[in-house]
Scaffold this motif. Structure first.
Motif, PDB file in Angstrom:
ATOM      1  N   PHE A  11       0.826  -1.214   0.000  1.00 37.36           N
ATOM      2  CA  PHE A  11       0.000   0.000   0.000  1.00 37.36           C
ATOM      3  C   PHE A  11       0.861   1.266   0.000  1.00 37.36           C
ATOM      4  CE2 PHE A  11      -2.181   2.988   3.100  1.00 37.36           C
ATOM      5  CZ  PHE A  11      -2.947   3.639   2.131  1.00 37.36           C
ATOM      6  N   TYR A  15       2.311   4.093  -3.365  1.00 42.18           N
ATOM      7  CA  TYR A  15       2.270   5.553  -3.324  1.00 42.18           C
ATOM      8  C   TYR A  15       3.676   6.135  -3.440  1.00 42.18           C
ATOM      9  CZ  TYR A  15      -2.675   6.313  -2.207  1.00 42.18           C
ATOM     10  OH  TYR A  15      -4.047   6.408  -2.277  1.00 42.18           O
ATOM     11  N   PRO A  40       3.154  -1.120  -8.892  1.00 47.74           N
ATOM     12  CA  PRO A  40       2.489   0.134  -9.276  1.00 47.74           C
ATOM     13  C   PRO A  40       2.819   0.522 -10.708  1.00 47.74           C
ATOM     14  CG  PRO A  40       4.367   0.578  -7.855  1.00 47.74           C
ATOM     15  CD  PRO A  40       4.183  -0.903  -7.860  1.00 47.74           C
ATOM     16  N   VAL A 155      -6.677   6.008   0.345  1.00 52.36           N
ATOM     17  CA  VAL A 155      -7.361   5.326  -0.750  1.00 52.36           C
ATOM     18  C   VAL A 155      -6.517   4.141  -1.209  1.00 52.36           C
ATOM     19  CG1 VAL A 155      -8.185   5.552  -3.127  1.00 52.36           C
ATOM     20  CG2 VAL A 155      -8.478   7.439  -1.513  1.00 52.36           C
ATOM     21  N   GLY A 156      -7.160   2.990  -1.364  1.00 59.50           N
ATOM     22  CA  GLY A 156      -6.458   1.796  -1.809  1.00 59.50           C
ATOM     23  C   GLY A 156      -5.997   0.882  -0.699  1.00 59.50           C
ATOM     24  N   ASP A 157      -6.212   1.284   0.562  1.00 56.33           N
ATOM     25  CA  ASP A 157      -5.843   0.434   1.692  1.00 56.33           C
ATOM     26  C   ASP A 157      -7.021  -0.492   1.988  1.00 56.33           C
ATOM     27  OD1 ASP A 157      -4.902  -0.756   3.989  1.00 56.33           O
ATOM     28  OD2 ASP A 157      -5.332   0.959   5.267  1.00 56.33           O
ATOM     29  N   TYR A 158      -6.977  -1.670   1.381  1.00 51.24           N
ATOM     30  CA  TYR A 158      -8.090  -2.615   1.530  1.00 51.24           C
ATOM     31  C   TYR A 158      -7.951  -3.493   2.771  1.00 51.24           C
ATOM     32  CZ  TYR A 158      -9.635  -1.368  -3.148  1.00 51.24           C
ATOM     33  OH  TYR A 158     -10.100  -0.671  -4.243  1.00 51.24           O
ATOM     34  N   GLU A 301     -13.561   9.706  -2.199  1.00 53.90           N
ATOM     35  CA  GLU A 301     -12.838   9.335  -3.413  1.00 53.90           C
ATOM     36  C   GLU A 301     -13.515   8.126  -4.049  1.00 53.90           C
ATOM     37  OE1 GLU A 301      -9.802   9.870  -6.253  1.00 53.90           O
ATOM     38  OE2 GLU A 301     -10.234  11.095  -4.484  1.00 53.90           O
ATOM     39  N   TRP A 304     -14.550   3.299  -3.780  1.00 58.41           N
ATOM     40  CA  TRP A 304     -13.543   2.242  -3.792  1.00 58.41           C
ATOM     41  C   TRP A 304     -13.611   1.349  -2.564  1.00 58.41           C
ATOM     42  CZ3 TRP A 304      -9.831   1.571  -0.042  1.00 58.41           C
ATOM     43  CH2 TRP A 304      -9.726   2.600   0.901  1.00 58.41           C
ATOM     44  N   TRP A 305     -13.912   1.943  -1.397  1.00 58.95           N
ATOM     45  CA  TRP A 305     -13.856   1.206  -0.137  1.00 58.95           C
ATOM     46  C   TRP A 305     -15.044   0.272   0.066  1.00 58.95           C
ATOM     47  CZ3 TRP A 305     -18.000   2.696   2.964  1.00 58.95           C
ATOM     48  CH2 TRP A 305     -18.573   3.938   2.665  1.00 58.95           C
ATOM     49  N   SER A 309     -11.633  -5.601  -2.664  1.00 61.80           N
ATOM     50  CA  SER A 309     -10.307  -5.351  -3.205  1.00 61.80           C
ATOM     51  C   SER A 309     -10.471  -4.608  -4.522  1.00 61.80           C
ATOM     52  CB  SER A 309      -9.547  -6.667  -3.433  1.00 61.80           C
ATOM     53  OG  SER A 309     -10.239  -7.469  -4.379  1.00 61.80           O
ATOM     54  N   GLU A 310      -9.358  -4.166  -5.082  1.00 64.52           N
ATOM     55  CA  GLU A 310      -9.432  -3.477  -6.366  1.00 64.52           C
ATOM     56  C   GLU A 310      -9.929  -4.456  -7.425  1.00 64.52           C
ATOM     57  OE1 GLU A 310      -6.653  -0.697  -9.268  1.00 64.52           O
ATOM     58  OE2 GLU A 310      -5.784  -1.703  -7.525  1.00 64.52           O
TER      59      GLU A 310
END
Length: 317
Positions: A11, A15, A40, A155-158, A301, A304-305, A309-310
């Motif tokens: 994660f 970034y 990434p 954002v993106g921390d699943y 944002e 997403w959450w 997962s993505e």
């Protein structure tokens, strides 16, 4: 600058890779076989990939050849078993140092992303392995710096942020908080962590430094939960469980199974976890956003959450 990066598939690492490549640096990312899809997406002319595993010393050959900076983010946290934590946090760092002695240029700088939990007064094998990691790095000839972020969200921390937002988005039920919820924590936004490290490039002393990275001020766990509920738009009610009842529950559970982790978790909610960010503010001109501001941005944002997962299954409407 050519920067070698471990933990790029994680994660914070994702970034960091994107942020540093946007500044024009070439990022050589360490990737375990089978994890290529998690790397990434950064510009091809700023991207290098080294296939290897921190626990396999032979696979690290050439990883640090011709690099100016090693940014070591990879680590095994408490959700891994003890053998894995030792192998990655200690053994993996020793393998990196051995590779540095063999192939790195003399001007190599070694920066490590550690954890603010190192200073926490609650026992954790993870904490102790990270302490050892810092000590063996400091004993080497390379210029070093260590960054210790506290609870990182974004954002993106699943694994942490997304489940918390989903729980706080509930329209009914209770969010149970152990004890009185007055112990303090300092969550920090992942983009603020990247910003602090990028500012360090321009710091004149720039060697043998340690920075704790946290929110602008401590907030109680009750405030943390309430602000997350507000950001997620939930109407779930926070309720505190008195220490007495929490301890009784652990006692009765202990009659049937090991409750070591429960007792440690209970102790966590009895202690303040504030962190001093004075030197990052003073030396780097760094100012992190408040949690209320940050979690609001994260929740807004897109949705997403609401997914596991993505690209994964949607869990809430």
């Amino acid at each position: 600058m050519r920067i070698a990066l471990t933990g790029a598939t994680g994660f914070i690492g994702g970034y960091m890779a994107r942020g540093l490549s946007e500044d024009g640096h070439t990022i050589r990312m360490l990737c375990r076989p089978g994890r290529e899809s998690a790397l990434p997406q950064i510009a091809e002319d700023h991207r290098e990939v080294h296939m290897g595993d921190l626990t396999d010393a032979a696979s690290m050959a050439g990883f640090l050849k011709d690099v100016d900076l090693l940014l070591h983010l990879a680590s095994a946290h408490d959700h891994f078993d003890e053998a894995t934590m030792r192998a990655i946090n200690i053994g993996g760092t020793e393998n990196l140092l051995e590779e540095a002695r063999r192939n790195a240029p003399d001007h190599l700088r070694f920066w490590v992303m550690s954890s603010a939990v190192i200073g926490a007064p609650v026992y954790s094998l993870y904490r102790d392995t990270k302490r050892i990691q810092e000590k063996i790095i400091r004993a080497e000839r390379f210029e070093w710096a260590t960054f210790r972020p506290t609870l990182v969200y974004g954002v993106g921390d699943y694994r942490h942020t997304a489940p918390l937002l989903r729980q706080c988005a509930a329209k009914r039920g209770r969010f149970l908080v152990p004890h009185d919820g007055l112990s303090k924590i300092n969550p920090v936004h992942v983009e603020d962590v990247v910003d602090a490290l990028k500012r360090f490039f321009d710091f004149e002393r720039g060697v043998d430094c340690m920075y704790e990275l946290a929110g602008p001020e401590g907030m109680t766990y009750n405030e943390f939960v309430d602000q997350t509920i507000a950001a997620a738009g939930g109407t779930i009610r926070r309720r505190n469980i008195s220490r007495r009842w929490a301890n009784w529950a652990i006692f009765f559970k202990g009659l049937f199974k090991d409750t070591t982790e429960d007792r440690r978790a209970s102790a966590y909610f009895s202690l303040h976890h504030e962190h001093d960010i004075t030197n990052a503010r003073y030396e780097l001109g760094w100012e992190p956003r408040t949690y209320a501001e940050g979690i609001g941005q994260v929740a807004r944002e897109s949705d997403w959450w609401k997914f596991e997962s993505e690209g994964g299954k949607r869990l809430i409407d």
